[in-house]
Design a protein around this motif. Structure first.
Motif, PDB file in Angstrom:
ATOM      1  N   VAL A  25      25.228  -4.130  -3.110  1.00  0.00           N
ATOM      2  CA  VAL A  25      24.178  -5.174  -3.243  1.00  0.00           C
ATOM      3  C   VAL A  25      24.416  -5.876  -4.590  1.00  0.00           C
ATOM      4  O   VAL A  25      24.574  -7.174  -4.742  1.00  0.00           O
ATOM      5  N   TYR A  51      17.890  -3.010   3.369  1.00  0.00           N
ATOM      6  CA  TYR A  51      17.171  -4.218   3.484  1.00  0.00           C
ATOM      7  C   TYR A  51      16.283  -4.334   2.302  1.00  0.00           C
ATOM      8  O   TYR A  51      16.261  -5.823   1.630  1.00  0.00           O
ATOM      9  N   CYS A  54      18.490  -5.444  -0.974  1.00  0.00           N
ATOM     10  CA  CYS A  54      18.817  -6.875  -0.523  1.00  0.00           C
ATOM     11  C   CYS A  54      17.839  -7.806  -1.146  1.00  0.00           C
ATOM     12  O   CYS A  54      18.164  -8.821  -1.948  1.00  0.00           O
ATOM     13  N   PRO A  61      19.706  -9.793   3.638  1.00  0.00           N
ATOM     14  CA  PRO A  61      20.363  -8.687   4.029  1.00  0.00           C
ATOM     15  C   PRO A  61      20.447  -9.150   5.632  1.00  0.00           C
ATOM     16  O   PRO A  61      19.847  -9.625   6.485  1.00  0.00           O
TER      17      PRO A  61
END
Length: 331
Positions: A25, A51, A54, A61
């Motif tokens: 990320v 998730y 991100c 995400p």
């Protein structure tokens, strides 16, 4: 030039992915990519961590998985002549409904389709298709494999099923890692896409973070397959390019077909997934009218008292106090 990676393996692609979620990320943010997908092999193990990571780094995400498709019914655990044990299919959650359906598909694969890999089939994919975007995946996908083995009619039959089910949310996927087989088959994918009116999206089969990490990844593959690195017959990816490429690198590779990279942004724009981790999700149990109680707590107490009397007919003080204590905690 905007592009997002839609085919990315983290360390949750067990003994195959060699990149940690946080590092992936951060790299996507560094490359100024607006989003990033997670598509681990056959599972959603890293989806929540991905998730949240991100969101922390302001990267959109995209939750997905690279599913294993059985060549026939998912419950058929035997070799089929002329078929692989499973084929790859990339499935992305477009929204919350899609994420729930992804969970259903992953669970079904492990519970009902396990044969070397956790597999789904078209029947269960059709059942849980709402809110999903699907791409035909890599060289191990059904369509690419059929085209590579000169079985175009079968490739068309598979594509027709996906088009009927997903419409504009189905894409042919192409990749270019400098592998000869890719150069041979992907012109056929382009031709079929034109014939069938299907959009093509380009991805990079990301398994590690940086160019040069391929050596460590190669060792990981040896651990997965139980082979020595000097074994000439062992599994090899045959490329050093399964890393997270920058948008400039991707546009350089697909400079004559930039629209296939722009289609990654079309998919990116379709994603509208928000997960609420503060919401309590508890099951609801309907109370039979014949029970004569008004609330779930009253019903639980009634059932508990009935059960206690069966186990402790005399219902001594100690039993009653313990029962009331535990019910009070629950209430």
């Amino acid at each position: 030039m905007s592009f997002v990676h839609l085919h990315s393996h983290t360390h949750y692609s067990l003994l195959d992915g060699a990149a940690k979620i946080e590092d992936m990320v951060l790299r996507a943010a560094e490359l100024k990519m607006p989003g990033l997908a997670i598509t681990d092999h056959g599972n959603l193990f890293g989806s929540v961590e991905f998730y949240k990571t991100c969101k922390k780094h302001n990267v959109k995400p995209i939750i997905g998985m690279e599913a294993y498709m059985a060549p026939a019914e998912r419950g058929l655990r035997q070799k089929i002549e002329g078929e692989k044990d499973s084929y790859h299919l990339v499935i992305l959650a477009k929204n919350a409904t899609g994420f729930r359906n992804l969970i259903k598909l992953s669970s079904t694969a492990f519970l009902e389709g396990m044969y070397y890999k956790p597999r789904i089939d078209f029947e269960v994919l059709e059942k849980y298709s709402e809110g999903l975007i699907v791409t035909s995946a890599c060289m191990s996908g059904q369509i690419a494999h059929k085209l590579r083995t000169d079985r175009k009619s079968e490739a068309i039959a598979h594509a027709e099923k996906y088009i009927e089910l997903f419409g504009d949310d189905f894409y042919f996927e192409i990749q270019d890692h400098g592998i000869p087989d890719e150069q041979a088959v992907y012109p056929k994918v382009y031709d079929l896409a034109r014939e069938m009116g299907v959009k093509v999206v380009a991805t990079n089969d990301t398994h590690y973070l940086n160019h040069g990490d391929h050596r460590a990844h190669d060792v990981l593959i040896c651990l997965q397959t139980g082979k020595d690195r000097d074994d000439p017959n062992r599994m090899k990816y045959g490329t050093e390019h399964l890393y997270m490429k920058s948008p400039d690198e991707m546009f350089s590779i697909f400079k004559d077909k930039s629209h296939v990279l722009e289609n990654s942004m079309e998919i990116f724009e379709k994603i509208d997934l928000e997960l609420d981790f503060d919401q309590r999700l508890l099951p609801k149990f309907p109370i039979p009218e014949s029970e004569g109680v008004k609330s779930e707590n009253e019903y639980l107490r009634k059932l508990t008292e009935e059960g206690a009397r069966r186990h402790y007919p005399d219902m001594g003080k100690e039993v009653v106090e313990r029962m009331n204590f535990e019910l009070d905690v629950i209430e």
